[in-house]
Design an enzyme around this catalytic site. Structure first.
Site, PDB file in Angstrom:
ATOM      1  N   ASP A 158       0.817  -1.214   0.000  1.00  0.00           N
ATOM      2  CA  ASP A 158       0.000   0.000   0.000  1.00  0.00           C
ATOM      3  C   ASP A 158       0.858   1.274   0.000  1.00  0.00           C
ATOM      4  O   ASP A 158       0.636   2.190   0.786  1.00  0.00           O
ATOM      5  CB  ASP A 158      -0.955   0.027   1.196  1.00  0.00           C
ATOM      6  CG  ASP A 158      -2.034  -1.034   1.124  1.00  0.00           C
ATOM      7  OD1 ASP A 158      -1.912  -1.928   0.273  1.00  0.00           O
ATOM      8  OD2 ASP A 158      -2.982  -0.978   1.906  1.00  0.00           O
ATOM      9  N   ASP A 185      -0.392  -4.448  -3.727  1.00  0.00           N
ATOM     10  CA  ASP A 185      -1.430  -3.404  -3.865  1.00  0.00           C
ATOM     11  C   ASP A 185      -0.831  -2.003  -3.716  1.00  0.00           C
ATOM     12  O   ASP A 185      -1.422  -1.128  -3.083  1.00  0.00           O
ATOM     13  CB  ASP A 185      -2.523  -3.595  -2.806  1.00  0.00           C
ATOM     14  CG  ASP A 185      -3.156  -4.965  -2.837  1.00  0.00           C
ATOM     15  OD1 ASP A 185      -3.143  -5.608  -3.897  1.00  0.00           O
ATOM     16  OD2 ASP A 185      -3.669  -5.402  -1.786  1.00  0.00           O
TER      17      ASP A 185
END
Length: 334
Positions: A158, A185
């Site tokens: 992230d 991600d």
């Protein structure tokens, strides 16, 4: 009709000329400039202190150095520019080591930028927390019309969040000639995000699953989500072990129908052929809007059924300008 008073006309004319002369000789309003230097040679030694003192539209010049701790740009201070003074992104480093598990997404972000019309350039933003059990943001971009040029965003899980809140409210960001690094991600959110002419590097986890580049949660009412264009997807990871992305239904929201297009880019051999787009949280990747167009390189599609390709006719409406225009015609594209 009475003739015009010539004397009055002359006075008016002189006054007009004088005003014009004043306008020509008066300098335009200059933006306030503040200098930050860790060694004490500027106005402030920390970026956050400079932001506390800054008004809207202030330019904050940052001298070379490593700056620890979160930098937060509040929504009440639009138009701020943060820029490294050398133009070399490695010279100015803003770094943190806070995971989302202890501080939440906003609290973990090394830079939390919630303001409109901001520009960030010539610096590195890093979150060095690399444990596999928690997200840890380098940049949380939560304001509309933000521009990032010549920045390095470093993280693991992230790294970079573009987030406009719940529902169909959407923020827009443009990233140009930059570098983004992570494993899981690491480019994600529900904003209209354009990443242009940038190197996107996937870290090698030493696995047959070396992670996912994107995790879009675009609201179903918004046609545009994440666009990666004119960029290079690189990695030292093994061939065909990195996915282009997965379908993030944030909070289990059924209307988070992520949209990602990767176009006109060079894809390294690390990109999967089968399984390039992945399921997430019980939702099939096919519930999202994932596609590619006109890519090249060893990782470009060889025609597998799970690598959807956008047609030329459709791609004409999925340009950087279209993603960022919104209702006000914003166009920062280089």
């Amino acid at each position: 009709m009475q003739p015009l008073d010539k004397r009055r006309t002359t006075v008016v004319g002189v006054a007009a000329l004088s005003l014009a002369a004043i306008a020509l000789t008066t300098p335009a309003h200059a933006a306030t400039t503040i200098t930050v230097a860790a060694d004490g040679s500027g106005n402030y030694t920390t970026i956050q202190a400079a932001l506390a003192a800054a008004s809207s539209d202030t330019v904050i010049n940052i001298k070379p150095g490593t700056y620890h701790g979160q930098v937060s740009v509040p929504s009440s201070k639009p138009g701020i520019t943060l820029q490294g003074t050398t133009g070399n992104a490695t010279d100015v480093v803003i770094t943190g080591n806070t995971p989302q598990s202890t501080a939440g997404a906003a609290g973990s972000a090394t830079v939390l930028n919630m303001a409109r019309n901001t520009t960030v350039k010539g610096m590195t933003i890093a979150n060095t927390y690399a444990a596999h059990d928690s997200q840890a943001l380098a940049l949380y971009a939560g304001g509309d019309r933000q521009v990032y040029r010549n920045v390095r965003l470093l993280g693991y899980q992230d790294t970079f969040l573009s987030w406009g809140g719940t529902g169909s409210s959407q923020v827009r960001q443009y990233v140009y000639q930059s570098y983004i690094e992570g494993a899981v991600d690491f480019i994600y959110g529900n904003g209209a995000l354009v990443i242009d002419s940038t190197t996107i590097r996937s870290l090698d986890r030493g696995s047959t699953n070396n992670g996912y580049i994107t995790a879009a949660a675009t609201n179903s009412r918004n046609p545009y989500g994440i666009l990666i264009t004119r960029s290079t997807l690189a990695s030292s990871a093994a061939a065909r072990t990195v996915a282009l992305g997965r379908c993030w239904h944030a909070g289990g929201a059924a209307d988070a129908i992520g949209q990602v297009l990767i176009r006109d880019s060079t894809l390294g051999a690390h990109i999967r052929q089968t399984g390039a787009w992945q399921d997430m949280g019980g939702f099939s990747w096919k519930t999202c809007r994932f596609s590619e167009y006109n890519n090249s390189g060893a990782g470009a599609s060889t025609g597998t059924s799970d690598r959807p390709q956008m047609s030329s006719a459709t791609a004409a409406n999925f340009t950087p300008q279209k993603y960022l225009a919104g209702s006000d015609g914003w166009n920062p594209v280089q």
